[in-house]
Write a protein that holds these residues in place. Structure first.
Motif, PDB file in Angstrom:
ATOM      1  N   ALA A  57       0.829  -1.339   0.036  1.00 22.64           N
ATOM      2  CA  ALA A  57      -0.054  -0.038   0.010  1.00 22.64           C
ATOM      3  C   ALA A  57       0.789   0.970   0.182  1.00 22.64           C
ATOM      4  CB  ALA A  57      -0.810   0.199   1.175  1.00 22.64           C
ATOM      5  N   PHE A  58       0.142   2.340  -0.138  1.00 20.67           N
ATOM      6  CA  PHE A  58       0.922   3.604  -0.131  1.00 20.67           C
ATOM      7  C   PHE A  58       0.245   4.652   0.645  1.00 20.67           C
ATOM      8  CE2 PHE A  58       0.646   1.518  -4.249  1.00 20.67           C
ATOM      9  CZ  PHE A  58       1.971   1.550  -4.584  1.00 20.67           C
ATOM     10  N   LEU A  59       1.369   5.564   0.990  1.00 23.86           N
ATOM     11  CA  LEU A  59       0.656   6.595   2.020  1.00 23.86           C
ATOM     12  C   LEU A  59       0.494   7.776   1.287  1.00 23.86           C
ATOM     13  CD1 LEU A  59       1.411   4.811   4.424  1.00 23.86           C
ATOM     14  CD2 LEU A  59       2.658   6.517   5.477  1.00 23.86           C
ATOM     15  N   PRO A  60       0.060   9.059   1.541  1.00 20.48           N
ATOM     16  CA  PRO A  60      -0.478  10.052   0.570  1.00 20.48           C
ATOM     17  C   PRO A  60       0.899  10.715   0.154  1.00 20.48           C
ATOM     18  CG  PRO A  60      -1.766  10.228   2.970  1.00 20.48           C
ATOM     19  CD  PRO A  60      -0.744   9.095   2.905  1.00 20.48           C
ATOM     20  N   ASP A  61       1.859  10.556   0.516  1.00 21.83           N
ATOM     21  CA  ASP A  61       3.330  11.167   0.003  1.00 21.83           C
ATOM     22  C   ASP A  61       3.716   9.898  -1.048  1.00 21.83           C
ATOM     23  OD1 ASP A  61       4.384   9.375   1.828  1.00 21.83           O
ATOM     24  OD2 ASP A  61       5.556  10.567   2.832  1.00 21.83           O
ATOM     25  N   MET A  62       3.290   8.926  -1.088  1.00 20.03           N
ATOM     26  CA  MET A  62       3.420   7.810  -2.245  1.00 20.03           C
ATOM     27  C   MET A  62       4.691   6.981  -1.415  1.00 20.03           C
ATOM     28  SD  MET A  62       1.198   7.859  -4.363  1.00 20.03           S
ATOM     29  CE  MET A  62       1.588   6.606  -5.409  1.00 20.03           C
ATOM     30  N   ARG A  63       4.927   7.042  -0.346  1.00 24.79           N
ATOM     31  CA  ARG A  63       6.072   6.160   0.189  1.00 24.79           C
ATOM     32  C   ARG A  63       5.188   4.705   0.342  1.00 24.79           C
ATOM     33  NH1 ARG A  63       8.444   8.482   5.250  1.00 24.79           N
ATOM     34  NH2 ARG A  63       6.248   9.467   5.460  1.00 24.79           N
ATOM     35  N   ASN A  64       6.029   3.598   0.450  1.00 21.91           N
ATOM     36  CA  ASN A  64       5.418   2.273   0.068  1.00 21.91           C
ATOM     37  C   ASN A  64       5.629   1.663   1.535  1.00 21.91           C
ATOM     38  OD1 ASN A  64       5.869   1.780  -2.880  1.00 21.91           O
ATOM     39  ND2 ASN A  64       7.600   2.730  -2.131  1.00 21.91           N
ATOM     40  N   ILE A  65       4.622   0.777   1.790  1.00 25.32           N
ATOM     41  CA  ILE A  65       4.346   0.129   3.377  1.00 25.32           C
ATOM     42  C   ILE A  65       3.907  -0.959   2.980  1.00 25.32           C
ATOM     43  CG2 ILE A  65       2.053   1.132   3.853  1.00 25.32           C
ATOM     44  CD1 ILE A  65       3.356   1.498   6.768  1.00 25.32           C
TER      45      ILE A  65
END
Length: 271
Positions: A57-65
């Motif tokens: 998945a992605f956070l709003p700043d497009m970092r991956n998790i």
């Protein structure tokens, strides 16, 4: 072993690295893969940029998790409608989709399944007696028949992730009251939309104890924070979702025409 097997193994390795290191930008993720000897940074960037997995998945700043790790032990709730009780189908989009992402187009060991109208699974709805082609209108969580037989309209159910398995549970006792209004409004700036699940994942990442006990449904939490939802997007109250979508469509058409003109493929209408 063929190339597809090799690629699948690399995807698995990439997700393992993400689970190990936590939240990463695509560049940092690629560098971590390269540092571990999986390949050149450029090749690893192309790899991790195209990983396709329900566990990503992605956070709003497009970092991956790694969302499977993030969601373990988390609980989300939903207030049932009469139609949901009668059909054992829950409309998941407003309250439960941050968890049902783990069930996309595959049955969970607990017998739950997330699917959509018109994506090859309409026979499921027909088998349950749902002949309305417009319901569910969006993501549907299909439960084993009889799951909601003891529930009534307005009752709360919860989804909880336990060891990678999504389970549905009754909500007994008072809800945990949480106040994330300030945090949500910080994540969702004015005059723009943000992916709703990404907002929830950001909240979970920033507050590890959040959503570990049953609390009000996400739709009610967002409404209390002055945030409106439209399908999988959220924005500050008063945002014109329809106008923004129209602008997006216009820009897409305009960009397509410009691209065709540059390639010399745009044709004039015949008079």
């Amino acid at each position: 072993m063929d190339d597809n097997d090799d690629l699948a193994e690399l995807d698995t390795a990439a997700l393992d690295v993400l689970r190990e290191l936590g939240l990463l930008s695509t560049e940092d993720w690629a560098n971590a893969m390269s540092d571990r000897g999986f390949g050149h940074r450029r090749d690893m960037y192309e790899l991790v940029d195209t990983v396709d997995s329900v566990d990503l998945a992605f956070l709003p700043d497009m970092r991956n998790i790694a969302v499977d790790v993030l969601l373990d032990g988390r609980v989300l709730t939903h207030r049932l409608t009469q139609r949901e009780v009668a059909s054992d189908i829950i409309v998941a989009i407003d309250d439960l989709s941050p968890i049902t992402t783990l069930l996309q187009f595959a049955e969970d060991p607990a017998g739950l399944r997330a699917t959509y109208r018109g994506v090859g699974d309409d026979e499921i709805f027909a088998s349950l007696g749902i002949d309305d082609p417009f319901w569910p209108h969006s993501e549907a969580l299909v439960l084993p028949q009889g799951t909601l037989s003891d529930y009534e309209q307005g009752d709360l159910v919860s989804l909880v992730v336990v060891g990678g398995v999504v389970r549905i549970r009754a909500v007994d006792g008072p809800l945990e009251q949480i106040d994330v209004s300030a945090a949500v409004r910080e994540i969702v700036p004015e005059d723009t939309t943000v992916d709703r699940d990404a907002v929830v994942y950001q909240l979970m990442h920033d507050q590890p104890d959040l959503f570990t006990q049953p609390c009000p449904p996400l739709s009610e939490i967002f409404a209390g924070a002055g945030i409106e939802q439209s399908e999988d997007l959220v924005a500050r109250a008063g945002f014109e979702f329809d106008a923004a979508m129209a602008t997006t469509r216009t820009n897409m058409v305009s960009n397509t025409l410009k691209s065709r003109r540059r390639r010399g493929t745009c044709t004039r209408p015949v008079r």
